[in-house]
Design a protein around this motif. Structure first.
Motif, PDB file in Angstrom:
ATOM      1  N   UNK A  21      10.676  -1.931 -61.324  1.00 57.28           N
ATOM      2  CA  UNK A  21      10.872  -2.952 -62.214  1.00 57.28           C
ATOM      3  C   UNK A  21      11.130  -4.389 -61.499  1.00 57.28           C
ATOM      4  N   UNK A  22      11.527  -4.088 -60.028  1.00 57.62           N
ATOM      5  CA  UNK A  22      11.648  -5.514 -59.150  1.00 57.62           C
ATOM      6  C   UNK A  22      10.721  -5.094 -57.692  1.00 57.62           C
ATOM      7  N   UNK A  23       9.270  -5.386 -58.119  1.00 57.20           N
ATOM      8  CA  UNK A  23       8.346  -4.595 -57.159  1.00 57.20           C
ATOM      9  C   UNK A  23       8.336  -5.633 -55.814  1.00 57.20           C
ATOM     10  N   UNK A  24       8.545  -6.731 -56.005  1.00 50.99           N
ATOM     11  CA  UNK A  24       8.679  -7.938 -54.793  1.00 50.99           C
ATOM     12  C   UNK A  24      10.064  -7.760 -54.021  1.00 50.99           C
ATOM     13  N   UNK A  25      11.002  -7.269 -54.739  1.00 51.57           N
ATOM     14  CA  UNK A  25      12.583  -7.472 -54.228  1.00 51.57           C
ATOM     15  C   UNK A  25      12.352  -6.350 -52.893  1.00 51.57           C
ATOM     16  N   UNK A  26      13.526  -6.475 -52.269  1.00 53.77           N
ATOM     17  CA  UNK A  26      13.678  -5.468 -51.005  1.00 53.77           C
ATOM     18  C   UNK A  26      14.010  -4.128 -51.767  1.00 53.77           C
ATOM     19  N   UNK A  27      13.366  -3.134 -51.491  1.00 58.81           N
ATOM     20  CA  UNK A  27      13.489  -1.997 -51.960  1.00 58.81           C
ATOM     21  C   UNK A  27      15.063  -1.447 -52.007  1.00 58.81           C
ATOM     22  N   UNK A  28      15.712  -0.822 -52.737  1.00 59.28           N
ATOM     23  CA  UNK A  28      17.159  -0.232 -52.610  1.00 59.28           C
ATOM     24  C   UNK A  28      17.105   0.936 -51.558  1.00 59.28           C
ATOM     25  N   UNK A  29      17.895   1.038 -50.806  1.00 56.73           N
ATOM     26  CA  UNK A  29      18.156   2.375 -50.067  1.00 56.73           C
ATOM     27  C   UNK A  29      18.935   3.406 -50.994  1.00 56.73           C
ATOM     28  N   UNK A  30      18.535   4.661 -50.686  1.00 57.59           N
ATOM     29  CA  UNK A  30      19.278   5.640 -51.713  1.00 57.59           C
ATOM     30  C   UNK A  30      20.745   5.721 -51.366  1.00 57.59           C
ATOM     31  N   UNK A  31      21.043   5.562 -50.126  1.00 59.29           N
ATOM     32  CA  UNK A  31      22.738   5.316 -49.843  1.00 59.29           C
ATOM     33  C   UNK A  31      23.293   4.161 -50.534  1.00 59.29           C
ATOM     34  N   UNK A  32      22.683   3.295 -50.583  1.00 59.44           N
ATOM     35  CA  UNK A  32      22.892   1.906 -51.453  1.00 59.44           C
ATOM     36  C   UNK A  32      23.197   2.221 -53.022  1.00 59.44           C
ATOM     37  N   UNK A  33      22.304   2.847 -53.599  1.00 55.93           N
ATOM     38  CA  UNK A  33      22.569   3.352 -54.854  1.00 55.93           C
ATOM     39  C   UNK A  33      23.572   4.272 -55.035  1.00 55.93           C
ATOM     40  N   UNK A  34      23.565   5.222 -54.257  1.00 57.54           N
ATOM     41  CA  UNK A  34      24.793   6.140 -54.452  1.00 57.54           C
ATOM     42  C   UNK A  34      26.374   5.575 -54.129  1.00 57.54           C
ATOM     43  N   UNK A  35      26.484   4.743 -53.244  1.00 56.33           N
ATOM     44  CA  UNK A  35      27.563   3.903 -52.928  1.00 56.33           C
ATOM     45  C   UNK A  35      27.920   3.053 -54.039  1.00 56.33           C
TER      46      UNK A  35
END
Length: 186
Positions: A28-42
């Motif tokens: 959905x946000x292709x030009x944004x910095x990709x999220x790290x999995x750790x950031x998602x779960x935190x």
């Protein structure tokens, strides 16, 4: 950008695993910095802690345990509030390019320093080249056959910002003599 609110927005469509949320964010946000999995779960843990999301269920299906999260009514209210807030224009303009131009002028005035490395006009020219290269990359991305609208809109947003930077660099280059006199009145 608020990762917390973005994840609440992605959860608005229904329960999701962290892996799916990360994948959908990056789509959905292709030009944004990709999220790290750790950031998602935190972030999901914080949303649960704050009562904005909750664990819907945990599946294992013979493999590793996967937790399914869903937004709460409070999370939905938080999301509606956030999407309705006007984002104020930044009260202070932090511009690394401008800071480097001023510092280049200051460094070139130092008789002990290497003047060629601190050349403000040369720096602006090199920065302009880097911006033009990025603009060509973004134009190629958005004109790729089959590019989805999210990608096109993200590229347009970035292109407009880069264009504004280029216009500012042109104006600044034309005013370097005056700026140099103000910064280094020696």
């Amino acid at each position: 950008m608020s990762t917390r609110h973005i994840l609440l927005g992605l959860l608005a469509r229904g329960p999701s695993h962290g892996y799916d949320l990360k994948r959908r964010h990056d789509e959905r946000f292709p030009q944004a910095r990709p999220l790290a999995y750790g950031q998602v779960y935190t972030t999901l843990q914080r949303l649960v802690r704050d009562g904005l999301a909750e664990v819907d269920r945990t599946d294992s299906d013979g493999g590793p345990e996967r937790t399914l999260y869903r937004s709460t009514a409070e999370g939905a209210r938080e999301l509606v509030g956030w999407t309705g807030e006007i984002t104020p224009p930044a009260p202070f303009v932090t511009n690394e390019i401008f800071a480097k131009v001023v510092c280049a002028i200051l460094a070139s005035a130092d008789p002990a320093g290497p003047a060629s490395a601190a050349d403000a006009a040369g720096y602006l020219s090199a920065q302009r080249t880097a911006h033009m290269t990025r603009m060509r990359e973004l134009t190629a991305v958005k004109t790729t056959p089959g590019a989805d609208l999210s990608t096109v809109l993200s590229a347009d947003y970035a292109l407009n910002h880069l264009d504004a930077d280029l216009r500012w660099m042109t104006t600044t280059a034309a005013r370097l003599t005056t700026l140099t006199a103000e910064v280094d009145p020696a």
